[in-house]
Design a protein around this motif. Structure first.
Motif, PDB file in Angstrom:
ATOM      1  N   CYS A 350       0.790  -1.223   0.000  1.00  0.00           N
ATOM      2  CA  CYS A 350       0.000   0.000   0.000  1.00  0.00           C
ATOM      3  C   CYS A 350       0.826   1.280   0.000  1.00  0.00           C
ATOM      4  N   CYS A 354      -0.025   5.536  -1.075  1.00  0.00           N
ATOM      5  CA  CYS A 354       0.263   6.739  -0.279  1.00  0.00           C
ATOM      6  C   CYS A 354       1.468   7.517  -0.801  1.00  0.00           C
ATOM      7  N   GLU A 617      -2.201  -6.892   4.689  1.00  0.00           N
ATOM      8  CA  GLU A 617      -2.859  -5.735   4.066  1.00  0.00           C
ATOM      9  C   GLU A 617      -4.357  -5.986   4.037  1.00  0.00           C
ATOM     10  N   THR A 622      -8.645  -0.178   1.781  1.00  0.00           N
ATOM     11  CA  THR A 622      -7.657   0.841   1.386  1.00  0.00           C
ATOM     12  C   THR A 622      -7.689   1.175  -0.100  1.00  0.00           C
ATOM     13  N   ARG A 790      -7.100  10.644   7.245  1.00  0.00           N
ATOM     14  CA  ARG A 790      -7.033   9.852   8.472  1.00  0.00           C
ATOM     15  C   ARG A 790      -7.417  10.703   9.678  1.00  0.00           C
ATOM     16  N   HIS A 796      -5.265   3.597   9.847  1.00  0.00           N
ATOM     17  CA  HIS A 796      -5.420   2.794   8.637  1.00  0.00           C
ATOM     18  C   HIS A 796      -6.795   2.117   8.595  1.00  0.00           C
ATOM     19  N   THR A 797      -6.867   0.800   8.457  1.00  0.00           N
ATOM     20  CA  THR A 797      -8.199   0.204   8.296  1.00  0.00           C
ATOM     21  C   THR A 797      -8.812  -0.197   9.638  1.00  0.00           C
TER      22      THR A 797
END
Ligand code: SF4
Length: 900
Positions: A350, A354, A617, A622, A790, A796-797
């Motif tokens: 990921c 980003c 991940e 995402t 964020r 994150h998730t």
């Protein structure tokens, strides 16, 4: 260098710089002076008076934390008179103190206890205290979700007040009154960000941690030093473990990058480690559910399926995602497995979503795609431009540093961001540009700088190429034109351009507001243009500094978790490099670059990719355009998910393999400033969970390529051979402090600042870049722009952070920030449920009316699976870095009526 002076302390002659306090000089020379209130890094508080010393020529003893040394001063720190006075001060404190040590969390670690012992444990101190009712009735105890306050134990040293004000920049606490007695009161609780800095500095048991139900005395705990598993700042943490559970997180004041500071996630976000939701056994799909199986059965199944798919469709039908949350050793083994065992470069992670544009952009212009400077050397900057980085929420400890520099040192911070983020409170200017218009703004700044002759001509001549072309292009971007495009007044653009160019040292800090665009790479090159033209590079307090999001996103890239690069950013399409790795790994390697994250989804939908192996991940939250990705995953013959929790992506898996969390691993992480740091195992693995690298190694053996590593250090030794930047780093050297790459040899100290004296590329490349508007523009059907990002409390998730009570309390649910005027027009009140719809999907979540967003723009985060914002975002990609446009999505907003 100021002229040195001489002072005498306890008979020792000491040469020192003028301007220091007696306490500082004494400490620097190993002379102990007791204190309860002094804290390194804060202004002297002078509250406890325990640090008094005798000075010739003074009638009374003076507090050494306030008294500055003078040439010829004769100082005594430990006389009978001073000891008696200190005992008297302690006695007064103890008269107010409950002496409830047996039930106090701090017993054994309490500095008041220590001082009582140090100054002579005898009846003189405690006489008249034990068993004597307290002089004043203590004020009522209070607590937050993370901290309990016992006012009766408070010695009013004021450390908590000062740390909150000076270091965190919040000013939540104040000294108040309980009758006539001073006490600490939460005067501004609404400002509290639950960072726990007050808790960390409390010398007694007045502030104690309120998270773990399990407590332990110091001798029952072990402390393991490791690295925070959340953001890219990479703070050093100590996991306090008792009964094989993490019961508290502390840190170390003496080591970078955080020097004893933590944010809410680092300090209180540890409950996920002990969560009973952790995966503990391998799972194999059986229809719509999963059954627990042995490791042998799970790995044999995966190995057979991978072999069959490779035999039938070729190696390129298999793709893998490694992880910015796993260690360097895990990622190195994963990409080696994909390349040497499977035979494909289809490996990504990921970082693509980003900072892929950072890697591509800075590698092109400077020759190295990483942060140029250190987090620490921002202290040398006079001006800091913060572009598209909500620093105080996403990199909180670094954000605290910026706030402190602005408040205490006068560093000029300029925030360039569509939203009025918290850092704006400490900034000299805020440029609230329209989302996606950064290039127009930077070109206009360059226009001003070049037109007014403010650029660094010597640096440009000696260290750059392409100046003429750039100068010509930016002629077409006068501030008036940029004002039209960006919405930022031209006067502000001119003022910021001048301030940046004229500063002796100026730094650019940026994050995903710059990178997550279909022109993210151009945005990064644009910032590089700005720094190069002004010569603000290669020195402390300067540079182009991308803040990486996840804890090991830098390391995962360094380790070659990218479809175009082997470890150390060595190109897969270079024959020489390929031969080197074929020799090192004793395997035939593929020559073609592989697929990126989003391309893997497209290829799966087209039937070209048949298997996806996902280590740590959660693409189902995402990745952009999630409906599209769901369809793609459904078509795959094999989806393997290796993780610590049952994530959203697991719903599409055929096999789920339980792995260890950071707290159960040995290895290394590399933080945003290229600092390689040791990760240490503090706990046993949960259930049957295994290290990520071990799982891959066992699978590799089943596919005919045994990997004989005994431990993580053996893998690191191979990483050193494969990755020139890491060649000089060893586990032994990382024992206390991390090392910043490049570190080519074992006697090299590491490199805090890149491009010193010479740009890594040879000459910095100035790239003329035209502004192009974002792909999606608001229109009648979709009149708002959605910006995603964020929040401070979640990560994150949410798989880790949503298992932690303090973090959930801070951000319990998804919200949509919308400007009150827009909400008014749409008939929306705060807390109303709204439906947000883009060309790709729709989600429902609560509205939060906020002037942080501009009219016409709304904001939400991607942490929550009950409102997946990436159902809305598009999969249009930056043509170079293949990063999607997460920051600009056209949407419409409707209030969801009750009963709908
Ligand atoms: Fe962890 Fe980042 Fe907070 Fe440091 S700033 S404690 S690394 S989340």
């Amino acid at each position: 260098m100021p002229a040195m002076i001489t002072v005498t302390i306890d008979g020792r002659e000491i040469r020192t710089e003028p301007g220091k306090t007696i306490l500082e000089v004494a400490r620097a020379n190993g002379i102990h002076i007791p204190t309860l209130c002094f804290l390194e890094g804060l202004l002297p508080i002078g509250a406890c008076r325990l640090c008094i010393v005798e000075i010739d020529g003074y009638d009374q003893p003076q507090p050494s934390c306030m008294q500055v040394v003078e040439d010829g001063m004769n100082i005594r720190t430990d006389t009978n008179n001073l000891r008696q006075m200190r005992r008297d001060i302690l006695k007064l404190l103890l008269l107010e103190h409950p002496l409830d040590c047996p039930i106090c969390d701090k017993a054994g670690e309490c500095q008041l206890q220590d001082l009582v012992y140090e100054l002579g444990y005898d009846t003189k101190i405690v006489e008249g205290t034990a068993g004597v009712p307290m002089l004043h009735k203590p004020p009522v105890e209070w607590s937050t979700i993370g901290i309990k306050y016992f006012p009766s134990r408070c010695v009013v040293c004021q450390r908590c007040v000062h740390v909150c004000l000076e270091k965190v920049g919040r000013g939540v606490l104040e000294v108040g009154k309980n009758g006539s007695t001073p006490c600490i009161v939460p005067a501004h609780p609404e400002r509290c960000i639950s960072c726990g800095e007050c808790l960390a500095v409390c010398p007694v048991g007045a502030l104690t941690e309120n998270v773990s139900p399990l407590k332990a005395r110091p001798w029952e705990k072990t402390k393991t030093r490791t690295v925070c598993p959340y953001c890219g700042v990479g703070c050093v943490v100590e996991l306090n473990v008792a009964s094989d559970q993490v019961i508290k997180v502390t840190t170390d004041d003496t080591v970078p990058p955080n020097y004893g500071t933590l944010c809410v996630k680092g300090r209180f976000g540890f409950e996920f480690i002990n969560s009973d939701k952790r995966l503990q056994k391998p799972l194999l799909r059986q229809g719509d559910s999963f059954k627990e199986v042995s490791w042998d059965e799970a790995l044999n199944y995966v190995a057979k399926k991978l072999k069959d798919i490779k035999d039938q469709h070729g190696a390129s039908a298999i793709a893998g995602l490694c992880s910015a949350r796993c260690t360097n050793e895990d990622n190195y083994i994963f990409q080696k497995f994909m390349r040497a065992v499977i035979g494909t470069n289809n490996v990504d992670h990921c970082a693509r979503l980003c900072h892929a544009s950072t890697v591509a952009g800075l590698a092109t212009t400077l020759g190295s795609g990483a942060m140029t400077n250190s987090l620490e050397d921002i202290e040398d900057a006079d001006v800091v431009l913060v572009f598209g980085s909500n620093t105080t929420e996403n990199h909180p400890v670094f954000g605290m540093k910026l706030r402190k520099l602005a408040r205490m040192k006068g560093t000029k911070i300029v925030v360039v961001d569509p939203r009025r983020i918290d850092l704006v409170d400490d900034a000299v200017m805020h440029l609230p540009l329209r989302a996606g218009t950064d290039i127009a703004l930077v070109n206009a700044m360059l226009n001003v700088i070049i037109r007014e002759g403010l650029y660094n001509k010597k640096f440009v001549e000696e260290h750059t190429e392409g100046f003429e072309e750039l100068a010509k292009l930016v002629e077409a971007y006068p501030p008036e034109k940029a004002e039209e495009i960006t919405g930022v007044p031209k006067e502000d653009i001119i003022a910021v351009a001048r301030a940046y160019a004229q500063a002796e040292r100026a730094s650019i800090v940026y994050c995903m507001g710059i990178t997550q665009h279909t022109k993210g790479t151009d945005n990064v090159k644009s910032l590089s243009n700005l720094a190069l033209v002004c010569g603000h590079i290669g020195k402390p307090g300067t540079g182009v500094n991308p803040l990486r999001g996840q804890n090991n996103v830098q390391g995962a890239c360094d380790m070659g978790g990218l479809p175009t690069f082997y470890p150390g950013y060595q190109r897969v399409d270079s024959e020489d490099v390929r031969r080197k790795f074929e020799k090192l790994w004793n395997a035939k390697l593929p020559a073609e670059p592989g697929l990126t994250v989003v391309e893997m989804g497209h290829a799966a939908l087209e039937g070209k990719v048949k298997a996806l192996y996902i280590m740590g991940e959660n693409p189902l939250l995402t990745d952009p355009d999630l409906h599209h990705l769901e369809e793609a995953l459904k078509k795959l013959e094999l989806v393997v998910v290796q993780d610590i929790f049952f994530t959203d992506t697991c719903n599409f898996a055929h096999v789920i393999l339980p792995s260890c969390s950071f707290a159960e691993k040995d290895g290394t992480f590399t933080n945003t400033e290229r600092r390689v740091q040791r990760v240490r195992r503090a706990l046993k693995p949960k259930g049957e969970a295994k290290d990520d690298w071990k799982i891959i190694a066992e699978l590799s053996e089943r596919l005919g390529y045994p990997m004989f590593y005994k431990n993580a250090e053996e893998i690191f030794e191979e990483i050193r051979k494969a990755t020139p930047q890491y060649a000089g780093i060893t586990y032994r050297r990382l024992e206390k402090v991390g090392i910043q790459w490049p570190c080519p040899t074992e006697d090299h100290p590491g490199t805090p600042i890149l491009h010193v004296g010479k740009i890594a590329r040879g000459k910095g490349l100035l790239v003329p870049i035209e502004y192009r508007p974002p792909k999606e523009q608001p229109d009648r059907e979709y009149p708002f722009i959605l910006v995603t990002g964020r929040s401070y409390y979640q990560y994150h998730t949410g798989t880790m952070s949503r298992k932690c009570k303090v973090l959930n309390y801070g951000a319990p649910e998804p919200v949509l920030e919308i400007h009150p005027m827009d909400a008014h027009v749409l008939g929306i009140a705060s807390e109303d449920t709204v439906r947000v719809t883009s060309r790709r999907g729709s989600i429902e979540l609560k509205a939060r009316l906020s002037e942080r967003v501009k009219r016409g723009e709304v904001f939400s985060t991607f942490h929550f699976n009950e409102a997946r914002v990436n159902l809305l975002t598009g999969s249009e990609l930056d043509p170079v870095a293949k990063i999607p446009e997460f920051k600009v999505t056209a949407v419409r907003i409707e209030k969801v009526e009750k009963g709908e």
